[in-house]
Design an enzyme around this catalytic site. Structure first.
Site, PDB file in Angstrom:
ATOM      1  N   CYS A   9       0.971  -1.385   0.019  1.00 20.45           N
ATOM      2  CA  CYS A   9       0.015  -0.056  -0.131  1.00 20.45           C
ATOM      3  C   CYS A   9       1.066   1.048  -0.131  1.00 20.45           C
ATOM      4  O   CYS A   9       1.924   1.196  -0.147  1.00 20.45           O
ATOM      5  CB  CYS A   9      -0.937   0.114   1.191  1.00 20.45           C
ATOM      6  SG  CYS A   9      -0.184   0.077   2.774  1.00 20.45           S
ATOM      7  N   ASN A  12       2.264   1.233   4.430  1.00 19.09           N
ATOM      8  CA  ASN A  12       2.625   0.258   5.012  1.00 19.09           C
ATOM      9  C   ASN A  12       2.176   0.201   6.648  1.00 19.09           C
ATOM     10  O   ASN A  12       2.933  -0.315   7.358  1.00 19.09           O
ATOM     11  CB  ASN A  12       4.030  -0.224   5.010  1.00 19.09           C
ATOM     12  CG  ASN A  12       4.378  -1.698   5.168  1.00 19.09           C
ATOM     13  OD1 ASN A  12       5.396  -2.120   5.681  1.00 19.09           O
ATOM     14  ND2 ASN A  12       3.532  -2.509   5.070  1.00 19.09           N
ATOM     15  N   CYS A  14      -1.461   0.971   7.477  1.00 21.60           N
ATOM     16  CA  CYS A  14      -2.864   0.712   7.455  1.00 21.60           C
ATOM     17  C   CYS A  14      -3.177  -0.763   6.786  1.00 21.60           C
ATOM     18  O   CYS A  14      -3.564  -1.653   7.380  1.00 21.60           O
ATOM     19  CB  CYS A  14      -3.610   1.688   6.972  1.00 21.60           C
ATOM     20  SG  CYS A  14      -3.537   3.285   8.106  1.00 21.60           S
ATOM     21  N   ARG A  15      -3.278  -0.676   5.263  1.00 21.18           N
ATOM     22  CA  ARG A  15      -3.918  -1.574   4.719  1.00 21.18           C
ATOM     23  C   ARG A  15      -3.033  -2.765   4.272  1.00 21.18           C
ATOM     24  O   ARG A  15      -3.272  -3.893   4.636  1.00 21.18           O
ATOM     25  CB  ARG A  15      -4.491  -1.181   3.155  1.00 21.18           C
ATOM     26  CG  ARG A  15      -5.571  -0.061   3.396  1.00 21.18           C
ATOM     27  CD  ARG A  15      -5.504   0.734   2.061  1.00 21.18           C
ATOM     28  NE  ARG A  15      -4.425   1.590   1.782  1.00 21.18           N
ATOM     29  CZ  ARG A  15      -4.293   2.156   0.761  1.00 21.18           C
ATOM     30  NH1 ARG A  15      -5.126   2.268  -0.067  1.00 21.18           N
ATOM     31  NH2 ARG A  15      -3.345   2.964   0.584  1.00 21.18           N
ATOM     32  N   SER A  16      -1.642  -2.570   4.123  1.00 20.80           N
ATOM     33  CA  SER A  16      -1.046  -3.725   3.542  1.00 20.80           C
ATOM     34  C   SER A  16      -0.422  -4.629   5.059  1.00 20.80           C
ATOM     35  O   SER A  16      -0.249  -5.934   5.011  1.00 20.80           O
ATOM     36  CB  SER A  16       0.180  -3.332   2.694  1.00 20.80           C
ATOM     37  OG  SER A  16       1.159  -2.692   3.494  1.00 20.80           O
ATOM     38  N   ASP A 125      -8.596   3.733   1.074  1.00 23.54           N
ATOM     39  CA  ASP A 125      -7.345   4.167   2.128  1.00 23.54           C
ATOM     40  C   ASP A 125      -8.238   4.681   3.374  1.00 23.54           C
ATOM     41  O   ASP A 125      -8.963   6.019   3.331  1.00 23.54           O
ATOM     42  CB  ASP A 125      -6.566   5.337   1.255  1.00 23.54           C
ATOM     43  CG  ASP A 125      -5.445   5.756   2.159  1.00 23.54           C
ATOM     44  OD1 ASP A 125      -5.417   5.501   3.506  1.00 23.54           O
ATOM     45  OD2 ASP A 125      -4.599   6.558   1.782  1.00 23.54           O
TER      46      ASP A 125
HETATM   47  P1  4NP Z   1      -1.787   2.918   4.120  1.00 26.61           P
HETATM   48  O1  4NP Z   1      -2.467   4.235   4.569  1.00 26.61           O
HETATM   49  O2  4NP Z   1      -1.282   3.176   2.686  1.00 26.61           O
HETATM   50  O3  4NP Z   1      -2.801   1.762   4.137  1.00 26.61           O
HETATM   51  O4  4NP Z   1      -0.759   2.492   4.969  1.00 26.61           O
HETATM   52  C1  4NP Z   1      -1.787   5.453   4.609  1.00 26.61           C
HETATM   53  C2  4NP Z   1      -0.796   5.623   5.621  1.00 26.61           C
HETATM   54  C3  4NP Z   1      -0.137   6.935   5.718  1.00 26.61           C
HETATM   55  C4  4NP Z   1      -0.391   7.909   4.671  1.00 26.61           C
HETATM   56  C5  4NP Z   1      -1.499   7.536   3.859  1.00 26.61           C
HETATM   57  C6  4NP Z   1      -2.113   6.461   3.833  1.00 26.61           C
HETATM   58  N1  4NP Z   1       0.218   9.032   4.823  1.00 26.61           N
HETATM   59  O5  4NP Z   1      -0.279  10.034   4.037  1.00 26.61           O
HETATM   60  O6  4NP Z   1       1.024   9.217   5.762  1.00 26.61           O
END
Ligand code: 4NP
Length: 157
Positions: A9, A12, A14-16, A125
């Site tokens: 993702c 790294n 939240c989703r992955s 997201d």
């Molecule tokens: P992820 O979510 O891609 O599912 O881990 C996010 C984590 C951090 C950010 C955006 C999405 N960020 O903008 O810092």
């Protein structure tokens, strides 16, 4: 030899890592020979544990993600993994920019699309969302991981 699967993702956190944690459990419960890891396309959160809201939601469902740590996707991952599952089309585009040749590019798939979700092909997201968004991501991820296990068990991948 173990099949090697990488979830990707943006951050790294939240989703992955959720997909990694759920898949690790399912792989173990089903006795499958699969190595699972996750990474982010960005380096914003390298070394951090998953987002506290993701950890809390997963814990509610009996999954402990607290030991996982974020890392950034590395171009060597194209050779280290057999299949790479991205959460959204931005992740897909980012990896396509890094892929060298058809063999590497063809390893990358949209996770929800590949696992047969017909209504949504992108994992939303939840980073700027509320608790309900994290729960929605959990349910989508659990179903997708269960479907992925079925594909592996029945030797369709
Ligand atoms: P992820 O979510 O891609 O599912 O881990 C996010 C984590 C951090 C950010 C955006 C999405 N960020 O903008 O810092």
């Amino acid at each position: 030899m173990a099949k090697r699967i990488l979830f990707v993702c943006l951050g790294n956190i939240c989703r992955s890592p959720l997909a990694e944690g759920l898949m690790l459990r399912l792989v173990r419960e089903n006795g499958l020979d699969v190595f699972v890891d996750s990474a982010g396309t960005a380096n914003y959160h390298v070394g951090e544990a998953p987002d506290a809201r993701t950890v809390k939601n997963a814990k509610k469902h009996g999954f402990d993600l607290s030991a996982l740590r974020a890392r950034q996707f590395d171009i060597k991952d194209f050779d280290q993994f057999d299949m790479i599952f991205v959460m959204d089309k931005n992740n897909y585009r980012d990896l396509m920019r890094l892929a060298e040749g058809k063999q590497q590019a063809e390893k990358v798939h949209l996770f929800l699309e590949f696992t047969g979700n017909t209504s949504e092909h992108e994992m939303p997201d939840p980073y700027y969302g509320a608790e309900a968004h994290f729960e929605n991501v959990f349910q989508l991820t659990l179903k997708a991981c269960e479907n992925l296990c079925e594909l592996i068990k029945s030797h369709r991948i």
